[in-house]
Design a protein around this motif. Structure first.
Motif, PDB file in Angstrom:
ATOM      1  N   THR A  87       0.827  -1.208   0.000  1.00 34.67           N
ATOM      2  CA  THR A  87       0.000   0.000   0.000  1.00 34.67           C
ATOM      3  C   THR A  87       0.862   1.259   0.000  1.00 34.67           C
ATOM      4  OG1 THR A  87      -1.785  -1.136   1.158  1.00 34.67           O
ATOM      5  CG2 THR A  87      -1.794   1.274   1.226  1.00 34.67           C
ATOM      6  N   LEU A  88       1.887   1.280   0.860  1.00 35.08           N
ATOM      7  CA  LEU A  88       2.767   2.446   0.930  1.00 35.08           C
ATOM      8  C   LEU A  88       3.512   2.663  -0.379  1.00 35.08           C
ATOM      9  CD1 LEU A  88       4.216   2.003   4.548  1.00 35.08           C
ATOM     10  CD2 LEU A  88       2.522   3.671   3.784  1.00 35.08           C
ATOM     11  N   ASN A  89       3.860   1.562  -1.057  1.00 35.11           N
ATOM     12  CA  ASN A  89       4.580   1.680  -2.322  1.00 35.11           C
ATOM     13  C   ASN A  89       3.724   2.276  -3.432  1.00 35.11           C
ATOM     14  OD1 ASN A  89       6.944   0.659  -1.283  1.00 35.11           O
ATOM     15  ND2 ASN A  89       6.564  -1.435  -1.957  1.00 35.11           N
ATOM     16  N   ARG A  90       2.388   2.305  -3.223  1.00 32.90           N
ATOM     17  CA  ARG A  90       1.509   2.857  -4.246  1.00 32.90           C
ATOM     18  C   ARG A  90       1.483   4.384  -4.225  1.00 32.90           C
ATOM     19  NH1 ARG A  90      -3.770  -1.084  -3.592  1.00 32.90           N
ATOM     20  NH2 ARG A  90      -2.686  -3.061  -3.881  1.00 32.90           N
ATOM     21  N   PHE A  91       2.063   4.971  -3.193  1.00 29.35           N
ATOM     22  CA  PHE A  91       2.121   6.424  -3.142  1.00 29.35           C
ATOM     23  C   PHE A  91       3.354   6.892  -3.912  1.00 29.35           C
ATOM     24  CE2 PHE A  91      -0.647   5.574   0.418  1.00 29.35           C
ATOM     25  CZ  PHE A  91      -1.550   6.618   0.362  1.00 29.35           C
ATOM     26  N   GLU A  92       3.123   7.746  -4.866  1.00 23.67           N
ATOM     27  CA  GLU A  92       4.216   8.264  -5.694  1.00 23.67           C
ATOM     28  C   GLU A  92       3.973   9.741  -5.962  1.00 23.67           C
ATOM     29  OE1 GLU A  92       6.140   7.530 -10.148  1.00 23.67           O
ATOM     30  OE2 GLU A  92       4.720   6.108  -9.293  1.00 23.67           O
ATOM     31  N   ASP A  93       4.947  10.569  -5.625  1.00 22.07           N
ATOM     32  CA  ASP A  93       4.843  12.014  -5.834  1.00 22.07           C
ATOM     33  C   ASP A  93       3.570  12.583  -5.202  1.00 22.07           C
ATOM     34  OD1 ASP A  93       7.185  11.879  -7.327  1.00 22.07           O
ATOM     35  OD2 ASP A  93       6.093  11.514  -9.180  1.00 22.07           O
ATOM     36  N   GLY A  94       3.228  12.068  -4.020  1.00 22.43           N
ATOM     37  CA  GLY A  94       2.064  12.585  -3.325  1.00 22.43           C
ATOM     38  C   GLY A  94       0.741  12.075  -3.848  1.00 22.43           C
ATOM     39  N   HIS A  95       0.754  11.062  -4.751  1.00 30.39           N
ATOM     40  CA  HIS A  95      -0.475  10.503  -5.316  1.00 30.39           C
ATOM     41  C   HIS A  95      -0.540   9.011  -5.017  1.00 30.39           C
ATOM     42  CE1 HIS A  95      -1.466  14.137  -7.628  1.00 30.39           C
ATOM     43  NE2 HIS A  95      -0.162  14.233  -7.836  1.00 30.39           N
ATOM     44  N   TYR A  96      -1.759   8.511  -4.921  1.00 31.61           N
ATOM     45  CA  TYR A  96      -1.967   7.102  -4.632  1.00 31.61           C
ATOM     46  C   TYR A  96      -2.147   6.321  -5.923  1.00 31.61           C
ATOM     47  CZ  TYR A  96      -3.970   2.871  -2.599  1.00 31.61           C
ATOM     48  OH  TYR A  96      -4.194   1.575  -2.226  1.00 31.61           O
ATOM     49  N   GLN A  97      -1.354   5.270  -6.093  1.00 32.81           N
ATOM     50  CA  GLN A  97      -1.414   4.424  -7.275  1.00 32.81           C
ATOM     51  C   GLN A  97      -2.386   3.271  -7.009  1.00 32.81           C
ATOM     52  OE1 GLN A  97       0.666   5.387  -9.735  1.00 32.81           O
ATOM     53  NE2 GLN A  97       0.767   3.729 -11.206  1.00 32.81           N
ATOM     54  N   GLU A  98      -3.540   3.277  -7.692  1.00 30.48           N
ATOM     55  CA  GLU A  98      -4.526   2.216  -7.504  1.00 30.48           C
ATOM     56  C   GLU A  98      -4.196   1.025  -8.392  1.00 30.48           C
ATOM     57  OE1 GLU A  98      -8.815   2.365  -6.611  1.00 30.48           O
ATOM     58  OE2 GLU A  98      -8.633   4.367  -7.465  1.00 30.48           O
ATOM     59  N   VAL A  99      -4.400  -0.167  -7.866  1.00 31.86           N
ATOM     60  CA  VAL A  99      -4.133  -1.401  -8.603  1.00 31.86           C
ATOM     61  C   VAL A  99      -5.452  -2.075  -8.958  1.00 31.86           C
ATOM     62  CG1 VAL A  99      -3.086  -3.689  -8.499  1.00 31.86           C
ATOM     63  CG2 VAL A  99      -1.916  -1.737  -7.454  1.00 31.86           C
ATOM     64  N   ILE A 100      -5.590  -2.516 -10.209  1.00 35.07           N
ATOM     65  CA  ILE A 100      -6.724  -3.366 -10.580  1.00 35.07           C
ATOM     66  C   ILE A 100      -6.178  -4.569 -11.352  1.00 35.07           C
ATOM     67  CG2 ILE A 100      -8.514  -1.610 -10.594  1.00 35.07           C
ATOM     68  CD1 ILE A 100      -8.272  -1.432 -13.598  1.00 35.07           C
TER      69      ILE A 100
END
Length: 304
Positions: A87-100
């Protein structure tokens, strides 16, 4: 009666110390990983044991060994830290990376979706799309998928299906083989490449007003494989023309007859009880809008 221990009362450092010690079976090596002293790791583990009221390790002359209680606790701790890290790794440049996660029947993946993935990535750079191809036999719940793109009638138990596109089937073969085909009945003399869906050729011959010959020979579980075999001149394939446009444009496959038969459509499906995430809704909307645009402009290139 012993009071239940709440997860919120368990110190994070103690859980980290337990997990590291369980991997290394050593307080010393766990301390080196966590950059604390061996004594600090031992104290953190002792705090956790006191909170839980059980012994998690047996102290040995050299290192430690997990007790039965420790072995029971470890998988849950490892999973929890793994999910937290992901979950923490999905944050990039202050944005949340959603996985589908999307399961896709291979023919649709290679013939339609893959050429357009770059357009999706540019439109939704914060969505981490993970594709898993299959031969149309899939278990959405068992494989942990958000969506499955399938071929069929749209009736799959426990799922909600949204229509994507029709894909009527018609014969294709190599140009050299096509030269000896002047009428549909000529196909009875050729090798007819088959899929595991046994009704395909009989239904096409019925649409052509002919009795189907007795089918024999190899059976393939993928239209992609059948198309590849046909392009090499080894027989005639029954394929959805809409998903083999590259092969048609490059004349690796030619269409000897215009007769088509509808054997099913492509659908995007999800579990009835699955509440869609924003990323899921974005992917589905993009898919439907792109398919609609392609129908309006059949000559439009993928990604443009």
């Amino acid at each position: 009666m012993r009071r239940r221990t709440r997860l919120s009362h368990l110190p994070l450092n103690a859980l980290r110390a337990f997990e590291a010690t369980a991997r290394h079976l050593s307080f010393t090596r766990a301390g080196l990983e966590l950059r604390v002293t061996q004594a600090a790791v031992s104290q953190h583990v002792k705090v956790l044991e006191d909170r839980l009221g059980v012994q998690l390790f047996r102290r040995l002359p050299r290192g430690v060994a997990l007790t039965d209680e420790g072995q029971l606790l470890l998988p849950s701790i490892v999973e929890a830290f793994g999910r937290l890290t992901e979950t923490l790794n999905r944050f990039e440049d202050g944005h949340y990376q959603e996985v589908i996660a999307v399961g896709v029947v291979g023919t649709f993946a290679s013939g339609w979706l893959l050429p357009r993935l770059d357009a999706f990535r540019k439109a939704y750079p914060r969505i981490d799309l993970r594709l898993f191809t299959n031969n149309n036999r899939i278990d959405i719940a068992g494989e942990g998928l958000d969506y499955a793109i399938r071929f069929g009638d749209g009736l799959w138990h426990g799922t909600e299906a949204t229509h994507l596109m029709g894909a009527p089937f018609t014969p294709f073969c190599a140009p050299s083989l096509a030269r000896r085909l002047s009428r549909p009945a000529d196909l009875k003399r050729e090798v007819l490449l088959r899929s595991y869906r046994q009704e395909e050729w009989p239904r096409w011959f019925a649409a052509a007003g002919l009795q189907s010959p007795v089918l024999k020979g190899m059976v393939f579980d993928s239209s992609i494989t059948i198309a590849s075999v046909a392009a090499r001149g080894f027989g005639v394939a029954l394929l959805p023309a809409a998903l083999f446009q590259d092969e048609i444009r490059q004349r690796r496959l030619v269409r000897p007859f215009q007769i088509e038969v509808a054997l099913g459509d492509y659908w995007i499906t999800s579990l009835h009880f699955r509440r869609p995430t924003p990323a899921m809704l974005s992917f589905k909307s993009w898919l439907l809008e792109t398919i609609a645009a392609t129908k309006r402009s059949p000559g439009k290139q993928a990604g443009t």
